[in-house]
Write a protein that holds these residues in place. Structure first.
Motif, PDB file in Angstrom:
ATOM      1  N   SER A   1       0.838  -1.192   0.000  1.00  0.00           N
ATOM      2  CA  SER A   1       0.000   0.000   0.000  1.00  0.00           C
ATOM      3  C   SER A   1       0.874   1.243   0.000  1.00  0.00           C
ATOM      4  O   SER A   1       1.962   1.249   0.604  1.00  0.00           O
ATOM      5  CB  SER A   1      -0.891   0.007   1.247  1.00  0.00           C
ATOM      6  OG  SER A   1      -1.449   1.295   1.444  1.00  0.00           O
TER       7      SER A   1
ATOM      8  N   CYS B   1      -6.452  -2.534  12.945  1.00  0.00           N
ATOM      9  CA  CYS B   1      -7.292  -2.330  11.754  1.00  0.00           C
ATOM     10  C   CYS B   1      -6.431  -1.846  10.584  1.00  0.00           C
ATOM     11  O   CYS B   1      -6.607  -2.292   9.443  1.00  0.00           O
ATOM     12  CB  CYS B   1      -8.403  -1.319  12.035  1.00  0.00           C
ATOM     13  SG  CYS B   1      -9.737  -1.952  13.065  1.00  0.00           S
ATOM     14  N   PHE B   2      -5.508  -0.936  10.878  1.00  0.00           N
ATOM     15  CA  PHE B   2      -4.586  -0.451   9.852  1.00  0.00           C
ATOM     16  C   PHE B   2      -3.709  -1.605   9.349  1.00  0.00           C
ATOM     17  O   PHE B   2      -3.492  -1.750   8.141  1.00  0.00           O
ATOM     18  CB  PHE B   2      -3.739   0.687  10.413  1.00  0.00           C
ATOM     19  CG  PHE B   2      -2.781   1.285   9.428  1.00  0.00           C
ATOM     20  CD1 PHE B   2      -3.205   1.817   8.221  1.00  0.00           C
ATOM     21  CD2 PHE B   2      -1.421   1.323   9.719  1.00  0.00           C
ATOM     22  CE1 PHE B   2      -2.310   2.374   7.310  1.00  0.00           C
ATOM     23  CE2 PHE B   2      -0.513   1.880   8.826  1.00  0.00           C
ATOM     24  CZ  PHE B   2      -0.959   2.405   7.618  1.00  0.00           C
TER      25      PHE B   2
ATOM     26  N   TYR C   1      -5.658  -3.637   6.973  1.00  0.00           N
ATOM     27  CA  TYR C   1      -5.694  -2.998   5.656  1.00  0.00           C
ATOM     28  C   TYR C   1      -4.388  -3.262   4.888  1.00  0.00           C
ATOM     29  O   TYR C   1      -4.415  -3.621   3.702  1.00  0.00           O
ATOM     30  CB  TYR C   1      -5.944  -1.486   5.800  1.00  0.00           C
ATOM     31  CG  TYR C   1      -5.500  -0.710   4.599  1.00  0.00           C
ATOM     32  CD1 TYR C   1      -6.268  -0.682   3.432  1.00  0.00           C
ATOM     33  CD2 TYR C   1      -4.289  -0.016   4.600  1.00  0.00           C
ATOM     34  CE1 TYR C   1      -5.843   0.012   2.313  1.00  0.00           C
ATOM     35  CE2 TYR C   1      -3.856   0.685   3.489  1.00  0.00           C
ATOM     36  CZ  TYR C   1      -4.631   0.693   2.347  1.00  0.00           C
ATOM     37  OH  TYR C   1      -4.193   1.371   1.241  1.00  0.00           O
TER      38      TYR C   1
ATOM     39  N   LEU D   1      -4.293  -6.765   3.813  1.00  0.00           N
ATOM     40  CA  LEU D   1      -5.268  -6.975   2.744  1.00  0.00           C
ATOM     41  C   LEU D   1      -4.701  -6.540   1.394  1.00  0.00           C
ATOM     42  O   LEU D   1      -4.870  -7.250   0.393  1.00  0.00           O
ATOM     43  CB  LEU D   1      -6.569  -6.217   3.044  1.00  0.00           C
ATOM     44  CG  LEU D   1      -7.658  -6.301   1.981  1.00  0.00           C
ATOM     45  CD1 LEU D   1      -8.143  -7.738   1.807  1.00  0.00           C
ATOM     46  CD2 LEU D   1      -8.817  -5.372   2.335  1.00  0.00           C
ATOM     47  N   ILE D   2      -4.022  -5.409   1.363  1.00  0.00           N
ATOM     48  CA  ILE D   2      -3.411  -4.941   0.113  1.00  0.00           C
ATOM     49  C   ILE D   2      -2.381  -5.955  -0.383  1.00  0.00           C
ATOM     50  O   ILE D   2      -2.328  -6.268  -1.581  1.00  0.00           O
ATOM     51  CB  ILE D   2      -2.776  -3.544   0.289  1.00  0.00           C
ATOM     52  CG1 ILE D   2      -3.858  -2.504   0.586  1.00  0.00           C
ATOM     53  CG2 ILE D   2      -1.929  -3.149  -0.932  1.00  0.00           C
ATOM     54  CD1 ILE D   2      -4.937  -2.368  -0.481  1.00  0.00           C
TER      55      ILE D   2
END
Length: 174
Positions: free
Chosen positions: A55, A151-152, A155, A158-159
């Motif tokens: 990301s 949570c970050f 993310y 996930l990327i």
């Protein structure tokens, strides 16, 4: 003037030492999780990680160590505030999944497993917040930065999954 007896003074000293030992134990526990997790971040793991599509929001590597050190400190204080007043199960489980994540993601190079582990970890962090927060609002709030940073991390993970695995191919992203 009210003075304490020697016995009362000894009991007070014992309580203070007992609390100090608990806090020390929790600080050691949370930081041990961080240290053991960092062992899985080998030079080969970083070489692999740096070869991935990441990301644009991925911070420099040094920030992860700084942030997690602060978060482990907050976790220890949070648990200390509710010691013996709540079940520690979700707290211990979120620590366990926090330890399993770098093993799965970096050592095994399995970002999909890492993503699943972070989801489970987020659930246990949420449970910790609600259980600790019911007894001590401060304790619950001290866990919120852990939840937000996780949570970050979800993310970011996930990327990696979307742009570096079969999942990305199936979704037509790569």
């Amino acid at each position: 003037m009210i003075t304490k007896t020697k016995n009362e003074h000894t009991k007070d000293t014992h309580k203070i030492l007992s609390k100090a030992y608990r806090l020390f134990f929790l600080l050691c526990l949370t930081n041990a999780v961080g240290y053991i997790g960092s062992v899985f971040m080998t030079p080969q793991a970083f070489e692999w990680y740096n070869s991935l599509i990441l990301s644009g929001l991925t911070p420099e590597g040094k920030w992860f160590g700084i942030v997690w050190t602060i978060l482990y400190f907050l976790m220890a204080i949070s648990a200390f505030l509710v010691w013996n007043r709540v079940t520690p199960r979700p707290f211990v489980l979120q620590l366990a999944f926090n330890l399993i994540w770098p093993f799965s993601f970096f050592y095994l190079k399995e970002p999909i497993a890492g993503l699943i582990i972070i989801l489970i970890m987020l659930y246990f962090i949420y449970k910790t917040i609600t259980i600790f927060g019911a007894v001590s609002k401060l304790s619950g709030w001290l866990m919120v930065p852990v939840f937000l940073w996780s949570c970050f991390a979800f993310y970011l993970n996930l990327i990696v999954v979307l742009y570096n695995t079969q999942v990305g191919i199936w979704l037509g992203l790569i």
